[in-house]
Design an enzyme around this catalytic site. Structure first.
Site, PDB file in Angstrom:
ATOM      1  N   CYS A 209       0.856  -1.176   0.000  1.00  0.00           N
ATOM      2  CA  CYS A 209       0.000   0.000   0.000  1.00  0.00           C
ATOM      3  C   CYS A 209       0.895   1.230   0.000  1.00  0.00           C
ATOM      4  CB  CYS A 209      -0.904  -0.001   1.227  1.00  0.00           C
ATOM      5  SG  CYS A 209      -2.092   1.338   1.249  1.00  0.00           S
ATOM      6  N   PRO A 210       0.865   2.100  -0.980  1.00  0.00           N
ATOM      7  CA  PRO A 210      -0.150   2.182  -2.033  1.00  0.00           C
ATOM      8  C   PRO A 210      -0.043   1.155  -3.151  1.00  0.00           C
ATOM      9  CG  PRO A 210       1.467   3.936  -2.321  1.00  0.00           C
ATOM     10  CD  PRO A 210       1.812   3.249  -1.032  1.00  0.00           C
TER      11      PRO A 210
END
Lengths: 377, 75
Positions: B13-14
């Site tokens: 993440c991202p």
């Protein structure tokens, strides 16, 4: 040893307090000195902005005096840095004062950049500032029906926020008894509804259950505020009555102005958290260019590593820890349930089922944050 | 026109595609970005987005558990 911390957000404050405790003897005997320079005398609990946007918090609950959060041995000035002289090891502040250092920690954070998308400033609401969150809440209160579109800019702070927003909207309008009159359409930049695959897999049937329409591979290109239409780079468009944007973010202007990093993100080693090419400049939180979530949680775990390493370098001449990419994110799944995601560079997030106790824990954490940022939790 | 490396190894993440989109915004038409990813899903996610936008997949190779995807910005 002069340690200078620039920025008084989550990362900077935890580094400062953690270090002040580790170096209490050195500070007492004047072998070490910790100075913090910040742009504000206030510290905002940024996750509270989503609650503000739904009338669940008031603005005063988001703030504490920054000085009250710092160990008394930390020298604190509200005087933001304008010039970084990295080679010469000093900075110059807005007031014109020069601060020399032996170790610098840059923790200036990020900011929203809706102007990167034509029409977004005029046509979209958001909740990433106090003012915009209050404005959004007033609009939600007055909303009697129609289409609410959600769009997500890249990159953005708190990657879980778009999903939390959807759950909150669903619960908010259910409680008002007008959920059947509100059409919620969610747009997301990549080919699933969240970047974390487990979150996307879990959230998709939840969205279906709540009657949320979603369009993936939608990178917002332009907002036509006059005609209430949002358009994507991929060539599609959505008409809306209320548009809520997770705006794109960038780093702080002075970081880019001093050529420390493109878009204000400083190139940083993903394990040591040292600025690339330097052994005397650490970078923490949103300010890094690391491929990790821009969240208070990442800043917290990074700050602990930085503080421990600065202290160990002073005490024994070597750092002792690497940052492993750890992030822990609460995920509010409505107004009375929550779950969480925890992951690092090597281990993907594994979600548990949402529950009321996890939501209560999040509610408690909203208060415990002030203990956490003092470096006590 | 230039080539740029986007190192998105070991990120959840991202995530690699979000990293690519972020860097693509800053690139000039004609630039080639090389994305490094340890996420097998990238092999499908990236071409899907590239195709939808109208950029060009230059190459996609795997070596020692790391996928190297080269994408040319076309618009």
């Amino acid at each position: 040893m002069r340690i200078l911390i620039v920025g008084g957000g989550t990362g900077g404050t935890i580094v400062a307090n953690n270090l002040a405790r580790r170096l209490s003897k050195e500070i007492r005997t004047r072998k070490a000195r910790i100075t913090m320079l910040s742009a504000s005398d206030q510290h905002m609990y940024q996750p509270g902005l989503l609650y503000l946007a739904f009338g669940q918090m008031t603005p005063d609950e988001l703030y504490r005096d920054q000085a009250s959060l710092l160990e008394s041995s930390i020298i604190f000035h509200v005087d933001p840095v304008e010039e970084y002289k990295i080679e010469e090891k000093y900075v110059v502040t807005k007031s014109g004062k020069r601060h020399n250092y032996d170790v610098l920690v840059i923790a200036t954070g990020s900011r929203i950049a809706p102007a990167q998308i034509p029409g977004m400033t005029e046509g979209a609401d958001t909740f990433y500032t106090e003012e915009s969150a209050i404005k959004l809440f007033k609009k939600l209160r007055e909303f009697e029906g129609g289409t609410i579109a959600i769009v997500v800019g890249v990159p953005h702070k708190c990657p879980i926020a778009p999903v939390e927003l959807v759950f909150s909207l669903n619960d908010y309008f259910k409680k008002r008894g007008i959920r059947d009159k509100v059409h919620i359409k969610y747009h997301y930049p990549i080919g699933r509804i969240h970047t974390i695959e487990n979150v996307a897999t879990w959230a998709k049937p939840e969205f279906d259950r709540m009657g949320i329409e979603y369009e993936t591979l939608f990178n917002v290109e332009e907002v036509d505020a006059e005609n209430n239409v949002v358009k994507s780079l991929e060539g599609t468009e959505t008409a809306y009555d209320l548009l809520i944007a997770i705006p794109p973010h960038c780093g702080m202007e002075e970081i880019e102005a001093n050529n420390l990093g493109e878009d204000g993100w400083i190139p940083t080693d993903r394990h040591s958290l040292l600025m690339d090419g330097r052994d005397d400049v650490y970078v923490v939180g949103d300010t890094t260019n690391l491929p990790v979530s821009k969240t208070g949680s990442a800043a917290h775990f990074e700050a602990e590593v930085i503080a421990e390493n600065i202290a160990s370098v002073i005490k024994m001449g070597t750092p002792v820890r690497d940052y492993d990419g750890k992030v822990y994110c609460f995920i509010e799944t409505g107004h009375d349930s929550a779950t969480y995601a925890m992951f690092d560079y090597k281990n993907p997030p594994d979600l548990t089922n949402p529950s009321k106790p996890m939501h209560w824990f999040k509610m408690a954490y909203n208060q415990m944050y002030w203990t956490s940022v003092r470096g006590l939790l | 026109m230039s080539e740029k490396l986007v190192d998105a190894r070991d990120t959840y993440c991202p995530g690699p595609l979000m990293e690519l989109i972020t860097h693509m915004k800053k690139a000039e038409v004609g630039d080639v970005l090389e994305l490094l990813s340890t996420d097998e899903g990238t092999v499908n996610d990236v071409p899907e987005w590239v195709d939808k936008i109208g950029h060009e997949m230059v190459s996609s190779e795997e070596a020692d558990g790391v996928w190297h995807l080269k994408i040319r910005k076309m618009k």
